[in-house]
Structures are given as C-alpha cells and as structure tokens.
Design a protein around this motif. Sequence first.
Motif, mmCIF file in Angstrom:
data_model
loop_
_atom_site.group_PDB
_atom_site.id
_atom_site.type_symbol
_atom_site.label_atom_id
_atom_site.label_comp_id
_atom_site.label_asym_id
_atom_site.label_seq_id
_atom_site.Cartn_x
_atom_site.Cartn_y
_atom_site.Cartn_z
ATOM 1 N N PRO A 42 0.862 -1.178 0.000
ATOM 2 C CA PRO A 42 0.000 0.000 0.000
ATOM 3 C C PRO A 42 0.906 1.239 0.000
ATOM 4 O O PRO A 42 1.878 1.302 0.760
ATOM 5 N N ILE A 43 0.605 2.185 -0.864
ATOM 6 C CA ILE A 43 1.504 3.323 -1.082
ATOM 7 C C ILE A 43 0.716 4.623 -1.064
ATOM 8 O O ILE A 43 -0.385 4.697 -1.611
ATOM 9 N N LEU A 44 1.318 5.641 -0.471
ATOM 10 C CA LEU A 44 0.807 6.999 -0.572
ATOM 11 C C LEU A 44 1.950 7.873 -1.053
ATOM 12 O O LEU A 44 3.029 7.871 -0.465
ATOM 13 N N VAL A 45 1.709 8.605 -2.133
ATOM 14 C CA VAL A 45 2.695 9.573 -2.620
ATOM 15 C C VAL A 45 2.196 10.944 -2.203
ATOM 16 O O VAL A 45 1.058 11.319 -2.491
ATOM 17 N N GLU A 46 3.053 11.667 -1.518
ATOM 18 C CA GLU A 46 2.728 13.003 -1.007
ATOM 19 C C GLU A 46 3.576 14.009 -1.773
ATOM 20 O O GLU A 46 4.804 13.959 -1.711
ATOM 21 N N ILE A 47 2.935 14.905 -2.497
ATOM 22 C CA ILE A 47 3.657 15.934 -3.238
ATOM 23 C C ILE A 47 3.529 17.218 -2.449
ATOM 24 O O ILE A 47 2.418 17.739 -2.256
ATOM 25 N N SER A 48 4.656 17.701 -1.948
ATOM 26 C CA SER A 48 4.609 18.850 -1.049
ATOM 27 C C SER A 48 5.714 19.848 -1.351
ATOM 28 O O SER A 48 6.661 19.557 -2.074
ATOM 29 N N ALA A 49 5.552 21.024 -0.781
ATOM 30 C CA ALA A 49 6.551 22.083 -0.883
ATOM 31 C C ALA A 49 6.683 22.731 0.490
ATOM 32 O O ALA A 49 5.683 22.875 1.203
ATOM 33 N N PRO A 50 7.895 23.121 0.872
ATOM 34 C CA PRO A 50 8.081 23.686 2.212
ATOM 35 C C PRO A 50 7.337 25.002 2.431
ATOM 36 O O PRO A 50 7.028 25.350 3.558
ATOM 37 N N TRP A 51 7.014 25.707 1.375
ATOM 38 C CA TRP A 51 6.332 27.000 1.478
ATOM 39 C C TRP A 51 4.809 26.868 1.437
ATOM 40 O O TRP A 51 4.088 27.847 1.592
ATOM 41 N N ILE A 120 -8.636 12.390 4.320
ATOM 42 C CA ILE A 120 -7.288 11.883 4.030
ATOM 43 C C ILE A 120 -7.186 10.433 4.492
ATOM 44 O O ILE A 120 -6.645 9.583 3.788
ATOM 45 N N GLU A 121 -7.744 10.130 5.646
ATOM 46 C CA GLU A 121 -7.745 8.749 6.140
ATOM 47 C C GLU A 121 -8.487 7.841 5.171
ATOM 48 O O GLU A 121 -8.041 6.721 4.874
ATOM 49 N N GLY A 122 -9.608 8.294 4.642
ATOM 50 C CA GLY A 122 -10.355 7.519 3.661
ATOM 51 C C GLY A 122 -9.541 7.232 2.410
ATOM 52 O O GLY A 122 -9.586 6.125 1.868
ATOM 53 N N LEU A 123 -8.777 8.207 1.962
ATOM 54 C CA LEU A 123 -7.920 8.015 0.802
ATOM 55 C C LEU A 123 -6.851 6.978 1.097
ATOM 56 O O LEU A 123 -6.619 6.059 0.300
ATOM 57 N N VAL A 124 -6.222 7.092 2.255
ATOM 58 C CA VAL A 124 -5.159 6.145 2.634
ATOM 59 C C VAL A 124 -5.731 4.737 2.780
ATOM 60 O O VAL A 124 -5.085 3.761 2.377
ATOM 61 N N GLU A 125 -6.928 4.615 3.317
ATOM 62 C CA GLU A 125 -7.545 3.285 3.469
ATOM 63 C C GLU A 125 -7.748 2.581 2.142
ATOM 64 O O GLU A 125 -7.715 1.360 2.061
ATOM 65 N N LYS A 126 -7.938 3.340 1.068
ATOM 66 C CA LYS A 126 -8.111 2.743 -0.260
ATOM 67 C C LYS A 126 -6.874 1.976 -0.702
ATOM 68 O O LYS A 126 -6.961 1.070 -1.524
ATOM 69 N N ALA A 127 -5.716 2.337 -0.166
ATOM 70 C CA ALA A 127 -4.460 1.674 -0.555
ATOM 71 C C ALA A 127 -4.295 0.324 0.140
ATOM 72 O O ALA A 127 -3.487 -0.486 -0.295
ATOM 73 N N LEU A 128 -5.036 0.075 1.202
ATOM 74 C CA LEU A 128 -4.891 -1.170 1.952
ATOM 75 C C LEU A 128 -5.481 -2.357 1.221
ATOM 76 O O LEU A 128 -6.363 -2.291 0.461
#
Length: 128
Positions: A42-51, A120-128
């Motif tokens: 199960p994978i979550l890719v997080e695209i983020s920026a420090p700003w 967000i939890e619902g999205l992550v649960e989809k990966a399980l």
Amino acid sequence: MIRRTLLALLAAAPFGLAPAQAADFLPYTPEALAAAQKAGKPILVEISAPWCPICKTQKPILAKLGADPRFKDLQVFDVDFDSQKPALKALNARMQSTLIAFKGEKEVGRSIGETQPEWIEGLVEKAL
C-alpha cells in the motif's frame, strides 16, 4: 520503595509489548516507488513544498495516520514539488498538496489540497 518499583519496572521492560509498527516515510525515487508497487505494498505519494500552507496542514495528519497500526505496511513517498519536476510529470501531478494512493501498481485515489483528516484517512484506506 519508589526506587525498588522503578528498578522492577526497568527489569520487566524487555518483556513488555513491542512498540507499534509505523508506516515507512521515504524520499521518493522512481526506483523505490516501482519496487514498492511491484511488491504489492500500500503506497501513498505526497507531493509537497516547504512553502505550502496546505502541505504543512497535511503533514501532521499523515504522521498521525502513519503511527496507526492499521497502516503499518504503508509506504509514504515524499515528492518535493520544487526540485523533483520529472516525478511530477511521471505522476501526472500539477500541484503541491497532492496525495496519490496506490494499491500495488494500481492508483486507487487522488486528492489535491485536502485538509480534512477523515477524508485523508479515507484516501489512505483505499491503498490497503
């Protein structure tokens, strides 16, 4: 008396419960993502920026979910929006604060700018 109790607790500590497993938070590389996908993780890719203020809101939510035993096998890959442009293209991501869930090689969900913990939890649960 307190000293004996403390010593007894310290002596018993190795026999206590093991700490809960947590999700693996890893820097993104195409090879690491491909290996996790091939392994069926199960994978979550997080695209983020420090700003990015939305990204800053998402981080503690993801950290809390990562500590949840339900997500112990989850692999979270962090893509830096500013410095990893080829990854953005490969993932078809156009904005920071994008979260992409994979179940093995299959994308099972995506959100942009989400800050509601339960969503967000619902999205992550989809990966399980």
